[in-house]
Every structure is written in structure tokens, then in C-alpha cells.
Design a protein around this motif. Structure first.
Motif, PDB file in Angstrom:
ATOM      1  N   LEU A  40       0.841  -1.195   0.000  1.00 45.95           N
ATOM      2  CA  LEU A  40       0.000   0.000   0.000  1.00 45.95           C
ATOM      3  C   LEU A  40       0.878   1.247   0.000  1.00 45.95           C
ATOM      4  O   LEU A  40       0.637   2.197  -0.742  1.00 45.95           O
ATOM      5  CB  LEU A  40      -0.925  -0.007   1.218  1.00 45.95           C
ATOM      6  N   ARG A  41       1.932   1.220   0.778  1.00 44.51           N
ATOM      7  CA  ARG A  41       2.865   2.353   0.822  1.00 44.51           C
ATOM      8  C   ARG A  41       3.494   2.604  -0.547  1.00 44.51           C
ATOM      9  O   ARG A  41       3.591   3.738  -1.003  1.00 44.51           O
ATOM     10  CB  ARG A  41       3.954   2.114   1.864  1.00 44.51           C
ATOM     11  N   ASP A  42       3.896   1.528  -1.240  1.00 43.95           N
ATOM     12  CA  ASP A  42       4.486   1.673  -2.578  1.00 43.95           C
ATOM     13  C   ASP A  42       3.506   2.326  -3.550  1.00 43.95           C
ATOM     14  O   ASP A  42       3.880   3.183  -4.344  1.00 43.95           O
ATOM     15  CB  ASP A  42       4.913   0.316  -3.139  1.00 43.95           C
ATOM     16  N   LYS A  43       2.256   1.889  -3.492  1.00 40.89           N
ATOM     17  CA  LYS A  43       1.242   2.436  -4.390  1.00 40.89           C
ATOM     18  C   LYS A  43       1.008   3.919  -4.134  1.00 40.89           C
ATOM     19  O   LYS A  43       0.922   4.714  -5.067  1.00 40.89           O
ATOM     20  CB  LYS A  43      -0.062   1.668  -4.247  1.00 40.89           C
ATOM     21  N   VAL A  44       0.904   4.286  -2.843  1.00 42.09           N
ATOM     22  CA  VAL A  44       0.689   5.697  -2.497  1.00 42.09           C
ATOM     23  C   VAL A  44       1.889   6.526  -2.922  1.00 42.09           C
ATOM     24  O   VAL A  44       1.745   7.593  -3.526  1.00 42.09           O
ATOM     25  CB  VAL A  44       0.402   5.866  -0.983  1.00 42.09           C
ATOM     26  N   GLU A  45       3.085   6.045  -2.625  1.00 43.53           N
ATOM     27  CA  GLU A  45       4.292   6.799  -2.965  1.00 43.53           C
ATOM     28  C   GLU A  45       4.499   6.934  -4.469  1.00 43.53           C
ATOM     29  O   GLU A  45       5.063   7.920  -4.935  1.00 43.53           O
ATOM     30  CB  GLU A  45       5.508   6.182  -2.290  1.00 43.53           C
ATOM     31  N   SER A  46       4.007   5.971  -5.246  1.00 42.61           N
ATOM     32  CA  SER A  46       4.143   6.098  -6.702  1.00 42.61           C
ATOM     33  C   SER A  46       3.216   7.182  -7.249  1.00 42.61           C
ATOM     34  O   SER A  46       3.534   7.824  -8.240  1.00 42.61           O
ATOM     35  CB  SER A  46       3.867   4.756  -7.383  1.00 42.61           C
ATOM     36  N   LEU A  47       2.075   7.386  -6.601  1.00 45.88           N
ATOM     37  CA  LEU A  47       1.135   8.422  -7.043  1.00 45.88           C
ATOM     38  C   LEU A  47       1.419   9.784  -6.425  1.00 45.88           C
ATOM     39  O   LEU A  47       1.186  10.821  -7.055  1.00 45.88           O
ATOM     40  CB  LEU A  47      -0.306   8.010  -6.703  1.00 45.88           C
ATOM     41  N   LEU A  48       1.905   9.777  -5.185  1.00 44.49           N
ATOM     42  CA  LEU A  48       2.146  11.030  -4.467  1.00 44.49           C
ATOM     43  C   LEU A  48       3.399  10.867  -3.610  1.00 44.49           C
ATOM     44  O   LEU A  48       3.324  10.488  -2.437  1.00 44.49           O
ATOM     45  CB  LEU A  48       0.925  11.363  -3.595  1.00 44.49           C
ATOM     46  N   PRO A  49       4.569  11.122  -4.190  1.00 49.91           N
ATOM     47  CA  PRO A  49       5.839  10.845  -3.500  1.00 49.91           C
ATOM     48  C   PRO A  49       5.994  11.458  -2.109  1.00 49.91           C
ATOM     49  O   PRO A  49       6.543  10.831  -1.229  1.00 49.91           O
ATOM     50  CB  PRO A  49       6.889  11.399  -4.460  1.00 49.91           C
ATOM     51  N   ASN A  50       5.523  12.648  -1.883  1.00 51.32           N
ATOM     52  CA  ASN A  50       5.682  13.284  -0.564  1.00 51.32           C
ATOM     53  C   ASN A  50       4.363  13.331   0.198  1.00 51.32           C
ATOM     54  O   ASN A  50       4.006  14.349   0.782  1.00 51.32           O
ATOM     55  CB  ASN A  50       6.234  14.702  -0.745  1.00 51.32           C
ATOM     56  N   TRP A  51       3.666  12.214   0.232  1.00 51.26           N
ATOM     57  CA  TRP A  51       2.349  12.183   0.849  1.00 51.26           C
ATOM     58  C   TRP A  51       2.368  12.552   2.330  1.00 51.26           C
ATOM     59  O   TRP A  51       1.395  13.083   2.845  1.00 51.26           O
ATOM     60  CB  TRP A  51       1.692  10.816   0.653  1.00 51.26           C
ATOM     61  N   GLU A  52       3.476  12.311   3.029  1.00 49.97           N
ATOM     62  CA  GLU A  52       3.554  12.590   4.467  1.00 49.97           C
ATOM     63  C   GLU A  52       3.389  14.085   4.778  1.00 49.97           C
ATOM     64  O   GLU A  52       3.013  14.441   5.880  1.00 49.97           O
ATOM     65  CB  GLU A  52       4.879  12.100   5.050  1.00 49.97           C
TER      66      GLU A  52
END
Length: 79
Positions: free
Chosen positions: A13-25
């Protein structure tokens, strides 16, 4: 190791989010919130009775009792 066996690498899930929005944090307090907003995970409606552990356990116990009776015979005992 999965790639060595010929399986595609599974994305977390983290990989998927980071691929769409690299600085999601920067914008989201949790990975779950980011994944939800990005549409990676979605809520599904389910029958509320399916969430009750007592009902699920009752079904599992009933299946086990039925399988035991089918294999070994016997009568249903009244409680």
C-alpha cells in the motif's frame, strides 16, 4: 525472492501511495488517509451481521459439528 521464482513483485500500500504522491507525508497524517483520498482503497458496504464475531464463530462451530456428524455419525444434541 518472488522475482527469482518468476512472480511479479507485489506492491505494498505504501508503494502504491508513494508512486502516485511521493511526498504524501507532508499532506496526510496517515498512510490510510492518503490511500483513501487517492482512491487506492475504498470502503465497501457489508451486512452488519457479518461483522459480529459471535455470529461468525457460531457458523464455524456449526460447520465443524456438521462435518463431524457427517464423518462419524451421531445425533444433534439439544441445548
Amino acid at each position: 525472492m518472488p522475482r527469482a521464482l518468476g512472480y511479479p513483485a507485489l506492491m505494498t500500500l505504501r508503494d502504491k501511495v508513494e508512486s502516485l504522491l511521493p511526498n504524501w507525508e507532508r499532506w496526510y497524517p496517515s498512510l490510510f488517509d492518503a490511500a483513501s483520498d487517492l482512491g487506492i482503497i475504498k470502503a465497501e458496504v457489508c451486512d452488519p451481521n457479518s461483522l459480529l464475531l459471535a455470529r461468525r464463530h457460531r457458523k464455524v462451530r456449526q460447520r465443524a459439528e456438521d462435518a463431524h456428524r457427517e464423518k462419524w455419525g451421531g445425533n444433534v444434541q439439544e441445548k
